[in-house]
Design an enzyme around this catalytic site. Structure first.
Site, PDB file in Angstrom:
ATOM      1  N   THR A  28     -82.352  48.123 -14.613  1.00  0.00           N
ATOM      2  CA  THR A  28     -81.152  47.910 -15.321  1.00  0.00           C
ATOM      3  C   THR A  28     -80.074  46.308 -15.999  1.00  0.00           C
ATOM      4  O   THR A  28     -79.533  46.928 -14.621  1.00  0.00           O
ATOM      5  CB  THR A  28     -81.438  48.145 -16.437  1.00  0.00           C
ATOM      6  OG1 THR A  28     -82.222  49.120 -16.996  1.00  0.00           O
ATOM      7  CG2 THR A  28     -80.661  48.022 -17.941  1.00  0.00           C
ATOM      8  N   ALA A  83     -75.714  46.692  -9.731  1.00  0.00           N
ATOM      9  CA  ALA A  83     -74.036  47.876  -9.360  1.00  0.00           C
ATOM     10  C   ALA A  83     -72.810  46.603 -10.123  1.00  0.00           C
ATOM     11  O   ALA A  83     -72.846  45.725 -11.136  1.00  0.00           O
ATOM     12  CB  ALA A  83     -73.954  47.704  -8.036  1.00  0.00           C
ATOM     13  N   GLU A 103     -82.182  55.182 -13.965  1.00  0.00           N
ATOM     14  CA  GLU A 103     -82.051  54.178 -12.602  1.00  0.00           C
ATOM     15  C   GLU A 103     -81.953  55.306 -11.723  1.00  0.00           C
ATOM     16  O   GLU A 103     -82.716  54.765 -10.439  1.00  0.00           O
ATOM     17  CB  GLU A 103     -81.203  53.774 -12.633  1.00  0.00           C
ATOM     18  CG  GLU A 103     -81.128  52.200 -13.911  1.00  0.00           C
ATOM     19  CD  GLU A 103     -79.806  51.360 -14.048  1.00  0.00           C
ATOM     20  OE1 GLU A 103     -79.638  50.533 -14.596  1.00  0.00           O
ATOM     21  OE2 GLU A 103     -78.274  51.974 -13.539  1.00  0.00           O
TER      22      GLU A 103
END
Length: 219
Positions: A28, A83, A103
């Site tokens: 995401t 990240a 995640e």
């Protein structure tokens, strides 16, 4: 290259890690959204995807990519995600978008984790970016007090609820010298679902966008 160009470059570079005829995991965030847009160009080559958030699932569906439940999938060869911060040891902070729990679950299942990020995300020490912690709502104040005892300054991410129905505490002012230890310690606080440190299961490959192009980093 601008930051947006770096993100686009790593999104395109990640396509080489997409296995033909398989189901892949997808994270995401803004860089991952660009990857989904690129993946749509070769969607006929994959069987489908497992999404780490409702937002990702909706974007995949808009591109005509089948979204499958993780419970119906026995194997995920590769997981591709961004990240908020990452070190060259492949330890990360994730969860700026609030999808850290799903995640982390998909990353645990995946055989290989490919992180895609622009060079601004590369750091020597994690912690400048506030560390997200997903918390059961009734435990929010208790967990915040426990985190404060560890030296962090937790802030409730107000008006935000995760896809799992929980709340987020963002921990400020931490210098995370031992991310594996802190990840474990935070997860042991009663009421914590999980935290945004991806150190026990970090990335296997970092595709980092730089001014010179895409740099591939492994350990």
């Amino acid at each position: 290259m601008t930051q947006d160009e770096q993100k686009r470059a790593v999104a395109q570079a990640a396509l080489q890690y997409v296995p033909v005829g398989e189901i892949i995991g997808i994270g995401t965030g803004s860089t991952t959204n660009l990857f989904i847009d690129e993946l749509a160009k070769i969607k006929h080559k994959i069987e489908g995807a497992v999404a780490s958030s409702e937002a990702t699932a909706n974007r995949l569906k808009q591109h005509g990519i089948e979204v499958l439940s993780l419970n119906s999938v026995a194997d995920i060869p590769v997981y591709i995600d961004g990240a908020d911060e990452i070190t060259r040891n492949m330890h990360m902070i994730k969860g700026g978008g609030g999808a850290l729990t799903r995640e982390k679950i998909i990353a645990a299942v995946a055989r290989k984790f490919i992180c895609i990020a622009d060079q601004s995300k590369l750091v020597k020490v994690l912690g400048k970016f506030p560390l997200p912690v997903e918390v059961i709502p009734m435990a929010r104040s208790y967990v915040a007090r426990e985190i404060a005892l560890l030296g962090g300054q937790p802030a409730w991410r107000q008006d935000f609820t995760t896809d799992n129905g929980n709340v987020i505490l963002d921990i400020h002012n931490l210098d995370i010298m031992n991310p594996v230890e802190l990840e474990t310690r935070l997860n042991q606080i009663t009421g914590v679902v999980t935290n945004g440190l991806f150190a026990r299961r970090g990335a296997d490959v970092l595709l980092m966008g730089t001014d010179q192009g895409v740099e591939t980093i492994t350990i």
